[in-house]
Write a protein that holds these residues in place. Structure first.
Motif, PDB file in Angstrom:
ATOM      1  N   LYS A 157       0.822  -1.211   0.000  1.00 42.93           N
ATOM      2  CA  LYS A 157       0.000   0.000   0.000  1.00 42.93           C
ATOM      3  C   LYS A 157       0.856   1.261   0.000  1.00 42.93           C
ATOM      4  N   GLN A 158       2.073   1.134   0.516  1.00 38.45           N
ATOM      5  CA  GLN A 158       2.992   2.272   0.494  1.00 38.45           C
ATOM      6  C   GLN A 158       3.374   2.618  -0.940  1.00 38.45           C
ATOM      7  N   ILE A 159       3.518   1.597  -1.780  1.00 39.69           N
ATOM      8  CA  ILE A 159       3.850   1.825  -3.193  1.00 39.69           C
ATOM      9  C   ILE A 159       2.641   2.393  -3.927  1.00 39.69           C
ATOM     10  N   GLN A 160       1.449   1.906  -3.567  1.00 42.37           N
ATOM     11  CA  GLN A 160       0.232   2.458  -4.173  1.00 42.37           C
ATOM     12  C   GLN A 160       0.114   3.953  -3.860  1.00 42.37           C
ATOM     13  N   LYS A 161       0.423   4.328  -2.627  1.00 42.88           N
ATOM     14  CA  LYS A 161       0.382   5.729  -2.246  1.00 42.88           C
ATOM     15  C   LYS A 161       1.450   6.523  -2.977  1.00 42.88           C
ATOM     16  N   LEU A 162       2.639   5.913  -3.134  1.00 41.23           N
ATOM     17  CA  LEU A 162       3.725   6.558  -3.867  1.00 41.23           C
ATOM     18  C   LEU A 162       3.325   6.834  -5.310  1.00 41.23           C
ATOM     19  N   ALA A 163       2.504   5.956  -5.873  1.00 41.32           N
ATOM     20  CA  ALA A 163       2.043   6.115  -7.252  1.00 41.32           C
ATOM     21  C   ALA A 163       0.840   7.040  -7.381  1.00 41.32           C
ATOM     22  N   GLY A 164       0.309   7.529  -6.253  1.00 39.72           N
ATOM     23  CA  GLY A 164      -0.876   8.376  -6.308  1.00 39.72           C
ATOM     24  C   GLY A 164      -2.153   7.591  -6.503  1.00 39.72           C
ATOM     25  N   LEU A 165      -2.141   6.308  -6.113  1.00 42.40           N
ATOM     26  CA  LEU A 165      -3.317   5.448  -6.275  1.00 42.40           C
ATOM     27  C   LEU A 165      -4.088   5.260  -4.975  1.00 42.40           C
ATOM     28  N   GLU A 166      -3.758   6.067  -3.989  1.00 40.64           N
ATOM     29  CA  GLU A 166      -4.477   6.028  -2.719  1.00 40.64           C
ATOM     30  C   GLU A 166      -5.923   6.491  -2.925  1.00 40.64           C
ATOM     31  N   ILE A 167      -6.894   5.744  -2.380  1.00 40.96           N
ATOM     32  CA  ILE A 167      -8.312   6.079  -2.537  1.00 40.96           C
ATOM     33  C   ILE A 167      -8.679   7.179  -1.542  1.00 40.96           C
ATOM     34  N   ARG A 220       1.763   5.593 -14.467  1.00 39.81           N
ATOM     35  CA  ARG A 220       1.615   5.302 -15.897  1.00 39.81           C
ATOM     36  C   ARG A 220       2.197   3.933 -16.246  1.00 39.81           C
ATOM     37  N   VAL A 221       3.377   3.632 -15.716  1.00 40.39           N
ATOM     38  CA  VAL A 221       4.037   2.349 -15.996  1.00 40.39           C
ATOM     39  C   VAL A 221       3.169   1.186 -15.540  1.00 40.39           C
ATOM     40  N   MET A 222       2.620   1.285 -14.336  1.00 41.82           N
ATOM     41  CA  MET A 222       1.827   0.182 -13.816  1.00 41.82           C
ATOM     42  C   MET A 222       0.459   0.076 -14.487  1.00 41.82           C
ATOM     43  N   TYR A 223      -0.058   1.208 -14.966  1.00 39.55           N
ATOM     44  CA  TYR A 223      -1.317   1.153 -15.720  1.00 39.55           C
ATOM     45  C   TYR A 223      -1.112   0.372 -17.022  1.00 39.55           C
ATOM     46  N   GLU A 224      -0.001   0.661 -17.727  1.00 42.36           N
ATOM     47  CA  GLU A 224       0.295  -0.051 -18.970  1.00 42.36           C
ATOM     48  C   GLU A 224       0.576  -1.527 -18.677  1.00 42.36           C
ATOM     49  N   ALA A 225       1.252  -1.807 -17.559  1.00 45.75           N
ATOM     50  CA  ALA A 225       1.518  -3.200 -17.189  1.00 45.75           C
ATOM     51  C   ALA A 225       0.213  -3.944 -16.910  1.00 45.75           C
ATOM     52  N   ALA A 254     -12.144  -0.277 -12.666  1.00 51.49           N
ATOM     53  CA  ALA A 254     -11.716  -1.674 -12.632  1.00 51.49           C
ATOM     54  C   ALA A 254     -10.261  -1.809 -13.064  1.00 51.49           C
ATOM     55  N   LYS A 255      -9.860  -1.030 -14.053  1.00 46.10           N
ATOM     56  CA  LYS A 255      -8.465  -1.078 -14.517  1.00 46.10           C
ATOM     57  C   LYS A 255      -7.519  -0.593 -13.422  1.00 46.10           C
ATOM     58  N   ILE A 256      -7.936   0.441 -12.683  1.00 49.59           N
ATOM     59  CA  ILE A 256      -7.110   0.940 -11.581  1.00 49.59           C
ATOM     60  C   ILE A 256      -7.008  -0.099 -10.471  1.00 49.59           C
ATOM     61  N   ALA A 257      -8.115  -0.812 -10.214  1.00 55.43           N
ATOM     62  CA  ALA A 257      -8.102  -1.873  -9.203  1.00 55.43           C
ATOM     63  C   ALA A 257      -7.141  -2.991  -9.611  1.00 55.43           C
ATOM     64  N   VAL A 258      -7.148  -3.326 -10.893  1.00 56.49           N
ATOM     65  CA  VAL A 258      -6.213  -4.338 -11.406  1.00 56.49           C
ATOM     66  C   VAL A 258      -4.779  -3.818 -11.320  1.00 56.49           C
ATOM     67  N   GLU A 259      -4.597  -2.529 -11.569  1.00 53.70           N
ATOM     68  CA  GLU A 259      -3.273  -1.913 -11.457  1.00 53.70           C
ATOM     69  C   GLU A 259      -2.737  -2.049 -10.031  1.00 53.70           C
ATOM     70  N   CYS A 260      -3.591  -1.815  -9.049  1.00 49.63           N
ATOM     71  CA  CYS A 260      -3.177  -1.963  -7.644  1.00 49.63           C
ATOM     72  C   CYS A 260      -2.821  -3.418  -7.329  1.00 49.63           C
ATOM     73  N   LYS A 261      -3.576  -4.352  -7.920  1.00 50.35           N
ATOM     74  CA  LYS A 261      -3.264  -5.770  -7.726  1.00 50.35           C
ATOM     75  C   LYS A 261      -1.919  -6.110  -8.346  1.00 50.35           C
ATOM     76  N   ILE A 299       0.602  -4.118  -8.640  1.00 49.32           N
ATOM     77  CA  ILE A 299       1.625  -3.585  -7.728  1.00 49.32           C
ATOM     78  C   ILE A 299       1.882  -4.570  -6.588  1.00 49.32           C
ATOM     79  N   ARG A 300       0.816  -5.166  -6.052  1.00 53.17           N
ATOM     80  CA  ARG A 300       0.973  -6.123  -4.959  1.00 53.17           C
ATOM     81  C   ARG A 300       1.722  -7.371  -5.420  1.00 53.17           C
ATOM     82  N   VAL A 301       1.464  -7.795  -6.648  1.00 48.85           N
ATOM     83  CA  VAL A 301       2.170  -8.954  -7.201  1.00 48.85           C
ATOM     84  C   VAL A 301       3.649  -8.629  -7.414  1.00 48.85           C
ATOM     85  N   PHE A 302       3.932  -7.465  -7.994  1.00 46.71           N
ATOM     86  CA  PHE A 302       5.322  -7.035  -8.197  1.00 46.71           C
ATOM     87  C   PHE A 302       6.050  -6.973  -6.854  1.00 46.71           C
TER      88      PHE A 302
END
Length: 425
Positions: A318-328, A352-357, A388-395, A397-400
């Motif tokens: 979640k720290q990386i999600q916040k770093l990416a500006g994906l905090e809800i 942007r990188v994780m959205y494309e990933a 939904a795409k943002i939710a997948v992006e957060c997932k 990040i957790r996998v990475f």
């Protein structure tokens, strides 16, 4: 309760000297305070962004520290552009703690003391020091070693890529003006055989004048392989004869020559920086397990590591999600309930990188595809397409995070088990 902020506040005690520094391109300004906000410096210290200036700051700091008998020092600053990097290195070499405050917070807090929106180099250090005392700061992270190399190479690649895309658009714009039929002859505008012709005879009239044999000779001199005989050259001649392009002159010829030369140079630079990135990224522990996932490209992994740095400094994804500006976040007040959305306060490149990933994973990995469909079609609170795409992006990040930090193998079955099926929702 904000436990992290409490921990930061507790670090500023009665024996702590708090220094606020306003970073500038050529000059920095510093002021010293105690934990209550009482100022020790008679006036703001001005020092240059140089070795001599940093030594003046250090001597000034030591004098105040000795006079006030303070045992600890915390120095705060705004991360202004790249101007603070050398200052941070100087402090690190002298074992002094540097923290950074959000420029947005400084801008919002500057009126608290004098109820004035005025902003200057003398006022900002006091505002910065006040934010540090309140625990509204973060620890400065500058990557070192291999991670610093990856970030520098990735920044360089991004800059080259922007220029490469710009040149690509300019070349195609030139062709649409002077030789639009060229784009029908070649599926790829940057085909090597086509570029060789454009460098020598770029305009349709020039191609007609040179003839099919002359075009074939250009390809022969360049030792190109493939089906580049008279018939191919004749196709180009016929396209030139039917061209509706503008009648250019010497300036038009020179311009396309410059554009193609620059385009080739950028391609070479991209190849070189990709070689550097390939070598450096593969030194990161567990990265090969990440690249083994179908749909995870090298550019995504390199971009992620360049922005995140050493994964070991994080304790939760979640720290990386916040770093990416994906905090809800959502704005609610009284009876008004705001709509949730991402904060977008973080590293835009990482987002942007994780959205494309995530998009690639949804296409190539069935488990991520199922995850996206679940978010879209679940019975309780289905998400819109972008949500939904943002939710997948957060997932993603957790996998990475899990693979790079713990070295575990990717298991698509485990990912699918995490999905709460609509039937059981």
């Amino acid at each position: 309760m904000n436990t992290k902020q409490n921990e930061r506040i507790s670090q500023v005690s009665s024996d702590t000297l708090v220094i606020g520094v306003d970073i500038g391109e050529e000059k920095h300004y510093a002021r010293a305070f105690d934990y209550r906000g009482l100022e020790f410096s008679r006036r703001a210290l001005s020092f240059s962004n140089s070795a001599a200036g940093f030594n003046i700051f250090y001597k000034w700091l030591e004098e105040i520290k000795e006079r006030t008998r303070m045992k600890k020092v915390i120095i705060g600053c705004e991360p202004t552009g790249h101007y603070w990097f050398t200052f941070q290195k100087f402090l690190h070499d002298h074992k002094l703690k540097l923290v950074v405050v959000n420029p947005y917070s400084v801008n919002r807090s500057k009126e608290l003391d004098d109820n004035s929106p005025e902003k200057d180099d003398i006022k900002d250090p006091k505002t910065i020091a006040g934010l540090v005392r309140e625990g509204r700061y973060s620890t400065a992270y500058i990557p070192e070693g291999n991670y610093a190399e990856i970030r520098e190479a990735q920044v360089c690649r991004d800059q080259i890529m922007k220029q490469h895309v710009r040149l690509s658009n300019q070349i195609q714009a030139w062709l649409q003006q002077y030789f639009p039929e060229y784009l029908e002859v070649y599926n790829k505008f940057d085909a090597e055989s086509g570029f060789l012709v454009l460098e020598k005879v770029p305009l349709p009239a020039d191609i007609i004048k040179l003839g099919a044999e002359g075009i074939k000779q250009i390809w022969k001199d360049a030792k190109l392989r493939g089906r580049l005989g008279i018939s191919r050259a004749q196709t180009l001649i016929e396209a030139a004869q039917e061209s509706v392009g503008l009648q250019g002159g010497e300036a038009a010829r020179f311009r396309i020559w410059v554009l193609i030369s620059d385009y080739r140079r950028k391609q070479e630079q991209l190849e070189r920086v990709d070689e550097i990135l390939q070598k450096k990224v593969m030194l990161v522990p567990n990265v090969e397990k990440l690249l083994a996932i179908k749909g995870v490209g090298f550019s995504s992994v390199a971009g992620f590591i360049a922005e995140v740095g050493d994964i070991g400094r994080f304790t939760d994804p979640k720290q990386i999600q916040k770093l990416a500006g994906l905090e809800i976040t959502k704005l609610s007040s009284g009876k008004r309930k705001g709509k949730p959305g991402i904060s977008k306060r973080g590293r835009r490149r990482l987002r942007r990188v994780m959205y494309e990933a995530a998009r690639a994973l949804m296409i190539w990995d069935p488990a991520f595809g199922d995850l996206f469909l679940y978010y879209r079609n679940r019975m309780c609170h289905p998400l819109g397409s972008m949500q939904a795409k943002i939710a997948v992006e957060c997932k993603a990040i957790r996998v990475f995070y899990a693979i790079l930090k713990h070295g575990c193998d990717y298991d698509p079955k485990k990912l699918q088990k995490d999905i709460i099926r609509p039937a059981t929702a």
